[in-house]
Design a protein around this motif. Structure first.
Motif, mmCIF file in Angstrom:
data_model
loop_
_atom_site.group_PDB
_atom_site.id
_atom_site.type_symbol
_atom_site.label_atom_id
_atom_site.label_comp_id
_atom_site.label_asym_id
_atom_site.label_seq_id
_atom_site.Cartn_x
_atom_site.Cartn_y
_atom_site.Cartn_z
ATOM 1 N N ASN A 1 0.830 -1.212 0.000
ATOM 2 C CA ASN A 1 0.000 0.000 0.000
ATOM 3 C C ASN A 1 0.864 1.262 0.000
ATOM 4 O OD1 ASN A 1 -2.297 -1.562 0.061
ATOM 5 N ND2 ASN A 1 -2.603 -1.373 2.269
ATOM 6 N N LEU B 1 2.368 1.755 -3.359
ATOM 7 C CA LEU B 1 1.329 2.198 -4.287
ATOM 8 C C LEU B 1 1.069 3.697 -4.140
ATOM 9 C CD1 LEU B 1 -0.505 0.684 -6.345
ATOM 10 C CD2 LEU B 1 -2.267 0.645 -4.587
ATOM 11 N N GLU C 1 2.460 5.451 -7.236
ATOM 12 C CA GLU C 1 1.233 5.318 -8.023
ATOM 13 C C GLU C 1 1.135 3.920 -8.642
ATOM 14 O OE1 GLU C 1 1.405 8.636 -10.750
ATOM 15 O OE2 GLU C 1 0.533 9.972 -9.253
ATOM 16 N N ASP C 2 0.002 3.688 -9.293
ATOM 17 C CA ASP C 2 -0.294 2.355 -9.826
ATOM 18 C C ASP C 2 0.785 1.868 -10.788
ATOM 19 O OD1 ASP C 2 -2.573 2.812 -8.407
ATOM 20 O OD2 ASP C 2 -3.889 3.029 -10.150
ATOM 21 N N ILE D 1 2.948 -1.799 -10.879
ATOM 22 C CA ILE D 1 2.736 -2.640 -12.061
ATOM 23 C C ILE D 1 4.061 -2.857 -12.793
ATOM 24 C CG2 ILE D 1 1.662 -2.722 -14.356
ATOM 25 C CD1 ILE D 1 -0.734 -1.205 -13.086
ATOM 26 N N TYR E 1 1.141 -6.519 -7.432
ATOM 27 C CA TYR E 1 -0.011 -5.616 -7.491
ATOM 28 C C TYR E 1 -1.335 -6.365 -7.548
ATOM 29 C CZ TYR E 1 -0.180 -6.579 -12.555
ATOM 30 O OH TYR E 1 -0.271 -7.179 -13.793
ATOM 31 N N CYS F 1 -4.317 -5.833 -5.140
ATOM 32 C CA CYS F 1 -4.915 -4.504 -5.352
ATOM 33 C C CYS F 1 -5.796 -4.499 -6.598
ATOM 34 C CB CYS F 1 -3.820 -3.458 -5.489
ATOM 35 S SG CYS F 1 -2.635 -3.426 -4.125
ATOM 36 N N ALA F 2 -5.343 -5.183 -7.660
ATOM 37 C CA ALA F 2 -6.111 -5.229 -8.913
ATOM 38 C C ALA F 2 -7.345 -6.102 -8.776
ATOM 39 C CB ALA F 2 -5.217 -5.748 -10.040
ATOM 40 N N MET G 1 -6.584 -0.420 -6.991
ATOM 41 C CA MET G 1 -5.783 0.288 -7.991
ATOM 42 C C MET G 1 -6.467 0.214 -9.348
ATOM 43 S SD MET G 1 -2.724 -2.346 -9.007
ATOM 44 C CE MET G 1 -2.709 -1.723 -10.661
ATOM 45 N N ASP G 2 -6.094 1.135 -10.215
ATOM 46 C CA ASP G 2 -6.584 1.171 -11.595
ATOM 47 C C ASP G 2 -5.683 0.258 -12.422
ATOM 48 O OD1 ASP G 2 -7.416 1.752 -14.175
ATOM 49 O OD2 ASP G 2 -7.633 3.896 -13.775
ATOM 50 N N ASP G 3 -6.303 -0.703 -13.133
ATOM 51 C CA ASP G 3 -5.495 -1.675 -13.872
ATOM 52 C C ASP G 3 -5.230 -1.253 -15.323
ATOM 53 O OD1 ASP G 3 -7.803 -2.164 -15.331
ATOM 54 O OD2 ASP G 3 -8.272 -4.040 -14.332
#
Length: 566
Positions: free
Chosen positions: A267, A270, A274-275, A279, A503, A506-507, A542-544
């Motif tokens: 976390n 992240l 950021e995402d 990734i 990740y 989170c995804a 998170m944004d994938d």
């Protein structure tokens, strides 16, 4: 059908029965009290109307219930036993060494637990130290000290953890939205303050249940082995699986170097990077493994003709097979994939009673004949199996030039009996599975099987329209098949590929939580669903959008560019 034990309140005795019975329960009764005292430590949890409950569960009202007591031949009972043993071992380590000493647990090779100390003064576990800890554990077991579940406000729990100097647990609690916390409390003889801990699992009522365990030094840490349901409730011999140990060690080192070895660490990474940052490092790590295994195949002194890929459910086998094929092709190797699933024996020709998951369900003779023709450049034709009609048909004939590498993937791919006509020196075998070395906190490692189940829930909902309840209901059968057909052959692998992405919790979070929320507290799948929700909630969403379309994770969260991976 196995013999089950049920308590009939009207007759006040335990009686054997071959079928489930509805029994009358009074409000305030505890499950444990339904057993005779001589039977109590024989069981470790119970199913009440199909839902797993701890033995300390108290019925809230009068009513009739179906009750099944579970021993260590049951997976759920073994999970409770293992969590309880971690709790006991942690307490014993603190009492035997120092209350300021803490330990971190990892799921390790041979499905054991590996522990190492976390303290300013690093201690290596000698046999003398292990004996000291075991003596303290055995003392607690002999005294049958109680494990009592207590409910606190979040603030009260934080105060307890601060007093015990559990910094890792304090950090995790910051991500808990509920205003209450359940902890387990133990009062030990000779100390004034109770010990509190929580392992995101139900525990047995007391230490006296935990007589069966093994503990011994291993490297700078120790191995803790517990009974397993797939070994009839016994402790299997520890097998030091070198390839798997190397993969787990590499994962653990990578995680620690990047401070992403805990949910809080992930976390924090992240939020800081950021995402795209999380990734990027996760995808780069997978790509390095892919290059490494490809180079091993290319530079092998053997002339590799067949690549065999196996792994448990939701390991990313299909996407990995595609990635590997294109990686080899980029280096000028003629490569093609064939599916083992297309070689199922048609239903009308299959022997009655054949397990569809077993090797006996595969037309091994046709499979080997087809492989040989492709490898040596003879004319052949590939079958396609229709799982709706349970029939197969053959496509057009074709001829390879005899310089072809064939890739196969499936649960039996590492079983030499499947490819008996192909010399072993022409095969390269890969075992793939996510092997997270990530903890919720020091005492609770992230379960590998739970992670794969989260992947499968996400994938099956999207590709098959399967509800999470149905996927969870099938999971025990899936696991049984893995124990029967995959794990016995995993040591045949030339390479162990770790498909875990740091990740991915989170995804997966926002994908699976709504699906798990559909499961009612009255459903038998509720216990496991709650466990999955409880774990995934500690990871930030998170944004994938930055996840590449050829990532193995796209097989589960959607958006893959590989058609057969959907």
């Amino acid at each position: 059908m196995k013999e089950l034990l049920y308590y009939n309140y009207s007759t006040q005795k335990t009686e054997a029965n071959m079928n489930l019975k509805q029994i009358n329960i009074k409000q305030g009764q505890k499950i444990l009290d339904l057993l005779d005292k001589k039977e109590q430590k024989k069981y470790f949890c119970a199913k009440v109307d199909g839902i797993v409950k701890s033995l300390n569960y108290i019925f809230k009202e009068n009513g009739k219930h179906n009750i099944e007591f579970l021993d260590l031949k049951n997976q759920e009972a073994c999970k409770i036993y293992e969590a309880s043993l971690r709790y006991l071992a942690t307490l014993a380590i603190k009492m035997a060494l120092s209350e300021k000493t803490d330990v971190r647990y990892y799921y390790y090779v041979s499905r054991s637990i590996y522990g190492k100390l976390i303290s300013k003064n690093q201690i290596n576990f000698s046999r003398a130290i292990i004996e000291k800890i075991k003596n303290k554990m055995d003392e607690f077991i002999s005294e049958d000290i109680k494990f009592t579940r207590v409910k606190f406000t979040k603030k009260e729990a934080l105060d307890i953890y601060k007093k015990q100097q559990n910094l890792d647990k304090i950090q995790v609690l910051k991500y808990r939205k509920e205003n209450y916390v359940h902890l387990y409390k133990t009062v030990c003889p000779g100390i004034s303050e109770p010990y509190y801990d929580y392992l995101y699992a139900e525990l047995v009522p007391s230490a006296g249940y935990l007589k069966d365990y093994e503990m011994y030094p291993y490297g700078p840490g120790f191995i803790l082995s517990t009974p397993r349901s797939d070994f009839n409730g016994k402790i299997p011999d520890f097998v030091d699986e070198t390839k798997f140990a190397e993969a787990l060690s590499s994962n653990s080192k990578f995680a620690e170097q990047n401070c992403i070895d805990t949910a809080v660490g992930i976390n924090n990474f992240l939020k800081k990077n950021e995402d795209v940052g999380l990734i990027s490092i996760s995808e780069s790590r997978i790509n390095r493994q892919l290059v490494e295994v490809t180079n091993e195949i290319i530079n092998s002194p053997k002339e590799i003709k067949l690549i065999c890929i196996a792994g448990p459910s939701s390991s990313g086998k299909t996407s990995f097979a595609n990635r590997l094929m294109y990686e080899l092709m980029s280096l000028g190797k003629k490569t093609m994939r064939i599916s083992i699933d297309n070689f199922y024996i048609p239903k009308d020709k299959m022997k009655p009673g054949t397990d569809i998951e077993s090797l006996e369900a595969i037309d091994v003779e046709l499979f080997n004949e087809t492989l040989l023709k492709m490898i040596f450049g003879y004319e052949t034709s590939l079958p396609t199996y229709d799982f709706k009609t349970n029939l197969r048909k053959f496509g057009p004939t074709f001829t390879t030039d005899g310089d072809q590498i064939i890739i196969i993937e499936g649960i039996h791919a590492l079983n030499s009996n499947l490819t008996s006509s192909i010399p072993e020196y022409s095969k390269y075998k890969i075992y793939i599975s996510p092997q997270p070395q990530v903890n919720i906190d020091n005492h609770t490692p992230l379960s590998m099987s739970n992670l794969r189940l989260l992947r499968r829930i996400a994938r099956d909902s999207r590709t098959r329209g399967t509800a999470a309840k149905e996927t969870i209901n099938m999971w025990s059968n899936v696991r049984n098949g893995e124990f029967l057909y995959i794990y016995p052959t995993q040591e045949n692998a030339d390479y162990v590929f770790d498909s875990f992405y740091f990740y991915e919790p989170c995804a997966l979070r926002n994908v699976v939580l709504p699906l798990l929320d559909e499961i009612s507290s009255d459903d038998k799948e509720y216990t496991l669903a709650s466990e999955l929700k409880q774990v995934v909630k500690y990871f930030l969403p998170m944004d994938d959008k930055f996840v590449p379309c050829n990532s193995l994770m796209r097989e589960f969260i959607g958006g893959t560019c590989f058609k057969d991976a959907k």
